[in-house]
Design a protein around this motif. Structure first.
Motif, PDB file in Angstrom:
ATOM      1  N   GLN A   1      14.081  -4.667   2.438  1.00 50.08           N
ATOM      2  CA  GLN A   1      14.594  -5.311   3.529  1.00 50.08           C
ATOM      3  C   GLN A   1      16.027  -6.156   3.009  1.00 50.08           C
ATOM      4  O   GLN A   1      16.891  -6.054   4.140  1.00 50.08           O
ATOM      5  N   THR A   2      16.212  -6.175   1.896  1.00 50.00           N
ATOM      6  CA  THR A   2      17.394  -7.093   1.541  1.00 50.00           C
ATOM      7  C   THR A   2      18.403  -5.882   0.796  1.00 50.00           C
ATOM      8  O   THR A   2      19.305  -6.613   0.257  1.00 50.00           O
ATOM      9  N   ALA A   3      18.178  -4.939   0.623  1.00 45.15           N
ATOM     10  CA  ALA A   3      19.002  -4.043  -0.016  1.00 45.15           C
ATOM     11  C   ALA A   3      20.298  -3.692   0.745  1.00 45.15           C
ATOM     12  O   ALA A   3      19.983  -3.638   2.219  1.00 45.15           O
ATOM     13  N   ASP A   4      21.332  -3.506   0.255  1.00 45.32           N
ATOM     14  CA  ASP A   4      22.574  -3.464   1.216  1.00 45.32           C
ATOM     15  C   ASP A   4      22.835  -1.995   1.947  1.00 45.32           C
ATOM     16  O   ASP A   4      23.382  -1.934   2.750  1.00 45.32           O
ATOM     17  N   ASP A   5      22.378  -0.923   0.852  1.00 37.28           N
ATOM     18  CA  ASP A   5      22.473   0.339   1.423  1.00 37.28           C
ATOM     19  C   ASP A   5      21.411   1.275   0.711  1.00 37.28           C
ATOM     20  O   ASP A   5      20.698   0.726  -0.061  1.00 37.28           O
ATOM     21  N   GLY A   6      21.420   2.535   0.933  1.00 39.24           N
ATOM     22  CA  GLY A   6      20.635   3.278   0.341  1.00 39.24           C
ATOM     23  C   GLY A   6      20.676   3.540  -1.325  1.00 39.24           C
ATOM     24  O   GLY A   6      19.683   3.808  -1.943  1.00 39.24           O
ATOM     25  N   ALA A   7      21.979   3.380  -1.733  1.00 40.92           N
ATOM     26  CA  ALA A   7      22.183   3.329  -3.126  1.00 40.92           C
ATOM     27  C   ALA A   7      21.344   2.362  -3.786  1.00 40.92           C
ATOM     28  O   ALA A   7      20.853   2.415  -4.908  1.00 40.92           O
TER      29      ALA A   7
ATOM     30  N   ALA B   1       6.541  -6.774  -1.016  1.00 40.03           N
ATOM     31  CA  ALA B   1       7.001  -5.420  -1.140  1.00 40.03           C
ATOM     32  C   ALA B   1       8.275  -5.028  -0.135  1.00 40.03           C
ATOM     33  O   ALA B   1       9.228  -4.463  -0.781  1.00 40.03           O
ATOM     34  N   ALA B   2       8.016  -5.406   1.036  1.00 38.56           N
ATOM     35  CA  ALA B   2       9.027  -5.091   1.921  1.00 38.56           C
ATOM     36  C   ALA B   2      10.521  -5.719   1.606  1.00 38.56           C
ATOM     37  O   ALA B   2      11.620  -5.095   1.866  1.00 38.56           O
TER      38      ALA B   2
ATOM     39  N   ALA C   1       0.731  -1.005   0.031  1.00 37.43           N
ATOM     40  CA  ALA C   1       0.029   0.002   0.065  1.00 37.43           C
ATOM     41  C   ALA C   1       0.926   1.103   0.018  1.00 37.43           C
ATOM     42  O   ALA C   1       0.541   2.080  -0.637  1.00 37.43           O
ATOM     43  N   LEU C   2       1.904   1.290   0.646  1.00 37.42           N
ATOM     44  CA  LEU C   2       2.643   2.398   0.904  1.00 37.42           C
ATOM     45  C   LEU C   2       3.458   2.560  -0.423  1.00 37.42           C
ATOM     46  O   LEU C   2       3.543   3.807  -0.992  1.00 37.42           O
ATOM     47  N   LEU C   3       4.075   1.444  -1.232  1.00 41.52           N
ATOM     48  CA  LEU C   3       4.588   1.876  -2.527  1.00 41.52           C
ATOM     49  C   LEU C   3       3.540   2.425  -3.487  1.00 41.52           C
ATOM     50  O   LEU C   3       3.727   3.214  -4.399  1.00 41.52           O
ATOM     51  N   LEU C   4       2.427   1.754  -3.324  1.00 42.65           N
ATOM     52  CA  LEU C   4       1.301   2.301  -4.308  1.00 42.65           C
ATOM     53  C   LEU C   4       1.012   3.646  -3.988  1.00 42.65           C
ATOM     54  O   LEU C   4       0.713   4.629  -5.013  1.00 42.65           O
ATOM     55  N   GLY C   5       1.036   4.231  -2.876  1.00 43.23           N
ATOM     56  CA  GLY C   5       0.611   5.556  -2.462  1.00 43.23           C
ATOM     57  C   GLY C   5       1.714   6.355  -3.045  1.00 43.23           C
ATOM     58  O   GLY C   5       1.338   7.638  -3.640  1.00 43.23           O
ATOM     59  N   MET C   6       2.780   6.169  -2.962  1.00 41.88           N
ATOM     60  CA  MET C   6       3.963   6.983  -3.400  1.00 41.88           C
ATOM     61  C   MET C   6       3.958   7.036  -4.712  1.00 41.88           C
ATOM     62  O   MET C   6       4.199   7.876  -5.428  1.00 41.88           O
TER      63      MET C   6
END
Length: 197
Positions: free
Chosen positions: A113-119, A108-109, A24-29
């Motif tokens: 959750q599995t991304a290593d960093d912000g980039a 969606a999370a 829902a958050l991804l869709l809202g954005m």
């Protein structure tokens, strides 16, 4: 974890859905474009109602991806429409759902959750339909500021949206802050400046 707050829709139940349901958050954005923020972030709750009226518990990446694109467009276009441009946004939402199913196991999370960093998170968001440079940066900031998901380098990935200026949905932690964001955006528009300036 900090007390989470994202009172952006004007409805506590719709706000709660955004904090509890990553899809829902991804869709809202995704929908936060050329419509008021309240409308954009309220629409996932309306989509869930429409989907689950036909099929209980169907509001999920798998549930949306399984529908024909024309059926998704019909859900978005049903009055009141979920966006000013229901057809194009329905196609993008359907595309997001399919990527989440194909690449993130329908969760969606998992995208953050599995991304290593912000980039890496920013790069993943940029692959989603409708997530351009600015929207991806805002979502990185939104996760950090509203959901306390602060990956290494998130501020650099979020660019200007990582600062303390009330410039986007990421900065809405109260009704007063929603007003501040709206006022700031209007002032920037009058000055001929973008949200990132």
């Amino acid at each position: 974890m900090a007390d989470l707050s994202f009172p952006i829709t004007g409805d506590p139940d719709d706000d709660a859905l955004l904090l509890e349901n990553p899809f829902a958050l991804l869709l809202g954005m995704l929908l936060d474009q050329q419509v008021p923020m309240e409308w954009a972030f309220r629409s996932p709750a309306r989509l869930r109602e429409r989907m689950e009226a036909a099929e209980p518990n169907s509001f999920s990446p798998e549930g949306l991806a399984a529908l024909d694109e024309e059926d998704v467009i019909a859900l978005f276009a049903e009055k009141p429409a979920l966006h000013r441009y229901p057809k194009s946004m329905a196609k993008r939402a359907h595309g997001v759902a399919r990527i989440l199913v194909d690449e993130y196991g329908g969760d969606a999370a998992t995208l953050w959750q599995t991304a290593d960093d912000g980039a890496e998170l920013y790069g993943r968001l940029r692959t989603l339909p409708g997530y351009g440079e600015e929207k991806a940066k805002i979502f990185v900031a939104l996760l950090a500021k509203r959901l306390d998901v602060r990956l290494d380098g998130w501020q650099k990935a979020a660019g200007a949206f990582g600062d303390d200026t009330p410039r986007s949905a990421a900065d809405v932690g109260s009704a007063d802050e929603l007003t501040l964001v709206r006022q700031w955006k209007q002032a920037q528009k009058q000055r001929g400046k973008s949200k990132q300036e």
